[in-house]
Design an enzyme around this catalytic site. Sequence first.
Site, PDB file in Angstrom:
ATOM      1  N   ASP A  22       1.022  -1.137  -0.016  1.00  0.00           N
ATOM      2  CA  ASP A  22      -0.034   0.137   0.059  1.00  0.00           C
ATOM      3  C   ASP A  22       0.725   1.184   0.003  1.00  0.00           C
ATOM      4  O   ASP A  22       1.876   1.351   0.696  1.00  0.00           O
ATOM      5  CB  ASP A  22      -0.752  -0.141   1.113  1.00  0.00           C
ATOM      6  CG  ASP A  22      -1.740   1.140   1.440  1.00  0.00           C
ATOM      7  OD1 ASP A  22      -2.099   1.873   0.420  1.00  0.00           O
ATOM      8  OD2 ASP A  22      -2.220   1.555   2.423  1.00  0.00           O
ATOM      9  N   ASN A  24      -0.879   4.607   0.149  1.00  0.00           N
ATOM     10  CA  ASN A  24      -1.406   5.803   0.615  1.00  0.00           C
ATOM     11  C   ASN A  24      -2.272   5.682   1.900  1.00  0.00           C
ATOM     12  O   ASN A  24      -2.888   6.514   2.451  1.00  0.00           O
ATOM     13  CB  ASN A  24      -2.438   6.310  -0.534  1.00  0.00           C
ATOM     14  CG  ASN A  24      -3.374   5.396  -0.865  1.00  0.00           C
ATOM     15  OD1 ASN A  24      -3.477   4.012  -0.370  1.00  0.00           O
ATOM     16  ND2 ASN A  24      -4.348   5.648  -1.505  1.00  0.00           N
ATOM     17  N   ASP A  26      -4.340   3.547   2.846  1.00  0.00           N
ATOM     18  CA  ASP A  26      -5.679   3.236   2.915  1.00  0.00           C
ATOM     19  C   ASP A  26      -5.851   1.664   3.262  1.00  0.00           C
ATOM     20  O   ASP A  26      -6.875   1.119   3.358  1.00  0.00           O
ATOM     21  CB  ASP A  26      -6.426   3.319   1.748  1.00  0.00           C
ATOM     22  CG  ASP A  26      -6.360   2.699   0.635  1.00  0.00           C
ATOM     23  OD1 ASP A  26      -5.106   1.798   0.763  1.00  0.00           O
ATOM     24  OD2 ASP A  26      -6.719   2.833  -0.419  1.00  0.00           O
ATOM     25  N   ASP A  30      -1.640  -1.232  -3.877  1.00  0.00           N
ATOM     26  CA  ASP A  30      -1.873  -0.321  -5.170  1.00  0.00           C
ATOM     27  C   ASP A  30      -0.686  -0.369  -5.989  1.00  0.00           C
ATOM     28  O   ASP A  30       0.459  -1.197  -5.823  1.00  0.00           O
ATOM     29  CB  ASP A  30      -2.361   1.139  -4.779  1.00  0.00           C
ATOM     30  CG  ASP A  30      -1.305   1.473  -3.533  1.00  0.00           C
ATOM     31  OD1 ASP A  30      -0.270   1.662  -3.858  1.00  0.00           O
ATOM     32  OD2 ASP A  30      -1.715   2.323  -2.619  1.00  0.00           O
ATOM     33  N   ASP A  99      -4.403  -9.456 -15.923  1.00  0.00           N
ATOM     34  CA  ASP A  99      -5.516 -10.420 -15.644  1.00  0.00           C
ATOM     35  C   ASP A  99      -6.916 -10.123 -16.344  1.00  0.00           C
ATOM     36  O   ASP A  99      -7.597  -9.219 -15.915  1.00  0.00           O
ATOM     37  CB  ASP A  99      -5.680 -10.639 -14.237  1.00  0.00           C
ATOM     38  CG  ASP A  99      -6.269 -11.968 -13.762  1.00  0.00           C
ATOM     39  OD1 ASP A  99      -7.313 -12.548 -14.593  1.00  0.00           O
ATOM     40  OD2 ASP A  99      -5.960 -12.360 -12.556  1.00  0.00           O
ATOM     41  N   ASP A 201      -8.893 -15.353 -17.209  1.00  0.00           N
ATOM     42  CA  ASP A 201      -9.683 -16.010 -16.010  1.00  0.00           C
ATOM     43  C   ASP A 201     -10.773 -16.980 -16.743  1.00  0.00           C
ATOM     44  O   ASP A 201     -11.337 -16.864 -17.828  1.00  0.00           O
ATOM     45  CB  ASP A 201     -10.446 -14.944 -15.397  1.00  0.00           C
ATOM     46  CG  ASP A 201     -11.044 -15.261 -14.257  1.00  0.00           C
ATOM     47  OD1 ASP A 201     -10.397 -15.513 -13.277  1.00  0.00           O
ATOM     48  OD2 ASP A 201     -12.204 -15.201 -14.093  1.00  0.00           O
ATOM     49  N   GLU A 265      -6.311 -19.979 -17.618  1.00  0.00           N
ATOM     50  CA  GLU A 265      -6.754 -20.607 -16.177  1.00  0.00           C
ATOM     51  C   GLU A 265      -7.725 -21.611 -16.722  1.00  0.00           C
ATOM     52  O   GLU A 265      -8.905 -21.265 -16.965  1.00  0.00           O
ATOM     53  CB  GLU A 265      -7.334 -19.293 -15.148  1.00  0.00           C
ATOM     54  CG  GLU A 265      -7.820 -20.382 -13.712  1.00  0.00           C
ATOM     55  CD  GLU A 265      -8.746 -19.565 -13.132  1.00  0.00           C
ATOM     56  OE1 GLU A 265      -9.056 -20.035 -11.962  1.00  0.00           O
ATOM     57  OE2 GLU A 265      -9.626 -18.845 -13.663  1.00  0.00           O
ATOM     58  N   HIS A 326      -4.069 -17.204  -5.712  1.00  0.00           N
ATOM     59  CA  HIS A 326      -5.076 -16.611  -4.597  1.00  0.00           C
ATOM     60  C   HIS A 326      -6.611 -17.174  -4.594  1.00  0.00           C
ATOM     61  O   HIS A 326      -7.289 -16.893  -3.743  1.00  0.00           O
ATOM     62  CB  HIS A 326      -5.430 -15.199  -5.291  1.00  0.00           C
ATOM     63  CG  HIS A 326      -6.130 -15.338  -6.624  1.00  0.00           C
ATOM     64  ND1 HIS A 326      -5.641 -16.093  -7.583  1.00  0.00           N
ATOM     65  CD2 HIS A 326      -7.531 -14.919  -6.928  1.00  0.00           C
ATOM     66  CE1 HIS A 326      -6.490 -15.923  -8.811  1.00  0.00           C
ATOM     67  NE2 HIS A 326      -7.571 -15.333  -8.373  1.00  0.00           N
ATOM     68  N   ASP A 327      -6.740 -18.417  -5.043  1.00  0.00           N
ATOM     69  CA  ASP A 327      -7.904 -19.238  -4.659  1.00  0.00           C
ATOM     70  C   ASP A 327      -7.654 -20.466  -4.025  1.00  0.00           C
ATOM     71  O   ASP A 327      -8.617 -21.324  -3.797  1.00  0.00           O
ATOM     72  CB  ASP A 327      -8.586 -19.709  -6.277  1.00  0.00           C
ATOM     73  CG  ASP A 327      -8.998 -18.380  -7.126  1.00  0.00           C
ATOM     74  OD1 ASP A 327      -9.351 -17.441  -6.432  1.00  0.00           O
ATOM     75  OD2 ASP A 327      -8.929 -18.557  -8.149  1.00  0.00           O
TER      76      ASP A 327
HETATM   77  C1  NOJ Z   1     -11.105 -17.260 -10.947  1.00  0.00           C
HETATM   78  C2  NOJ Z   1     -10.317 -16.339 -10.254  1.00  0.00           C
HETATM   79  O1  NOJ Z   1      -9.174 -16.816 -10.118  1.00  0.00           O
HETATM   80  C3  NOJ Z   1     -11.199 -16.216  -9.034  1.00  0.00           C
HETATM   81  O2  NOJ Z   1     -10.494 -15.731  -7.872  1.00  0.00           O
HETATM   82  C4  NOJ Z   1     -12.669 -15.665  -9.187  1.00  0.00           C
HETATM   83  O3  NOJ Z   1     -13.346 -15.582  -8.061  1.00  0.00           O
HETATM   84  C5  NOJ Z   1     -13.292 -16.517 -10.533  1.00  0.00           C
HETATM   85  N1  NOJ Z   1     -12.387 -16.772 -11.287  1.00  0.00           N
HETATM   86  C6  NOJ Z   1     -14.320 -15.644 -11.067  1.00  0.00           C
HETATM   87  O4  NOJ Z   1     -13.771 -14.642 -11.636  1.00  0.00           O
HETATM   88 CA    CA Z   2      -3.549   1.973  -1.152  1.00  0.00          CA
END
Ligand code: NOJ
Ligand code: CA
Length: 524
Positions: A22, A24, A26, A30, A99, A201, A265, A326-327
């Site tokens: 970050d 700034n 918040d 960013d 992405d 995605d 993906e 991240h999933d």
């Molecule tokens: C796959 C992404 O990696 C995930 O984070 C997202 O929630 C779903 N696609 C929907 O876009």
């Molecule tokens: Ca920020």
Amino acid sequence: MSDPQWWQRGVIYQIYPRSFQDSNGDGIGDLKGIEARLDALVALGIDAIWVSPIFPSPMADFGYDVADYCGIDSRFGTMDDFDSLLAACHARGLKLLLDFVPNHTSDQHPWFAESRASRDNPKRDWYLWRDPAPGGGPPNNWISDFGGSAWEWDEATGQFYYHAFLKEQPDLNWRNPEVVEAMLGVLRFWLDRGVDGFRIDVLWHMVKHADFPDNPPNPAWTPAMGEMFRVLQLHSTDQPEVHGIARDMRRVADGYSPERVLIGEIYLPVERLMDYYGRGAPEVHLPFNFQLIEAPWKAETLARLIADYEAALPPGGWPNWVLGNHDRPRAASRFGPEQARVAAMLLLTLRGTPTIYYGDEIGLAEVPIPAERVVDPRELNEPGKGLNRDPVRTPMAWDDGDTAGFTRGEPWLPLHDDWRTRNVAAQRGDPGSIWSLYRDLLALRRERAALHVGDWLPVECAGDILAYARRHGDERMLVVLNLGDRPQPFAIPEWAGELAVLLSTRGAGADPALLRADEGLILG
Ligand code: NOJ
Ligand code: CA
């Protein structure tokens, strides 16, 4: 192989922008923050960053609900900040991947506002609208990946629209040529600005069966599982027509240069995954290979999985490997701190492009999120089923300051509780840290052609040992990994008798004939 591209030789690093840095105060990462940390990534030794979505978004799914494909969300900065980040990457020899989220928009996208305005709006057909089933109710039994019916009723126009994810993420109709043109235009917009490629995605979701038949029930489903697993996504995903779209995207990228890369993906079994390299005409350069995320951590299983994947690759198809994103679960939590180091060695010594998930290089584990701080819509929709993605999206730790150098404010998700010691500054100063191991692995991979472009060959092994060779011209290397927490003997093959230990996950004192618990070795 002749003249490999950067995306074949190099290593990709995924940044979840809300959690990287970050600038700034918040509490949300960013673009300026990312730019400020590029030198640290250069020091680590990666080649490219992929930044999860940064486009204007209501953030119902933290940016995977895009309201404008050609802008920057003000939480992340401005278009000037973006151009500055891109230039800063290129000045350091780093590539930048965006992405691209083509399957669905935000329900706040102007296209959807038009589409839902009336049945005869010119953009009505840009999304998937259907009448209720005979007798009422949703048109079929398709279930959203985030739980509940994938159909949302629209009172004003008296039809349902389809959303594979949240109802705030209506699916686009990729059978409509105007949608295709508009979205290929988005790719051109960013390629013209100079981006080096895209992670795409849910590529395998993009086209649905034209007749929308019911999906078959999943006999293995139990109520402990997410609702999406109730049915098999036979008709809602991986339809033959998706390949035409992937080819169109590839033609756009190739129109710029073979250095612009597309990564899809795709969560599918290997045989089906391979189709996305393109049969006949090329599709994506790298269909993400998520097998290491899902496979049981057993030497025999992994040895077979790697060999089968290598064997399944189509001619010219370049492999790739992923340990986390991240999933999905964090490597450090799945494997524990010692075995996470072995996993890093595996990721960075297999043949093919590795993608590192931010934080894995400091051994960041999943962070428990108190109920009142949960923000992932997936968890909020179906609580308590282990679907929460917040624990794998927590802020990066840069130093031992009160907020780990991530922010001057309150971080949007809590930090891991050992950030005072588990942070980049501390680990850069410690040659035995996992950060230093990642750096050494990346340096060795860059230095040795056998590692970045060489062949992969299985080596006979037993018990918890996974061993393989990498070979390029006369250069031969041997990787031996002990996936267990007890010492393991290893029969060094004759050809490798003269090789020296170049790197151990456990530091000095390695003996390739007897690996220590949780030890990985590279010989060369
Ligand atoms: C796959 C992404 O990696 C995930 O984070 C997202 O929630 C779903 N696609 C929907 O876009
Ligand atoms: Ca920020």
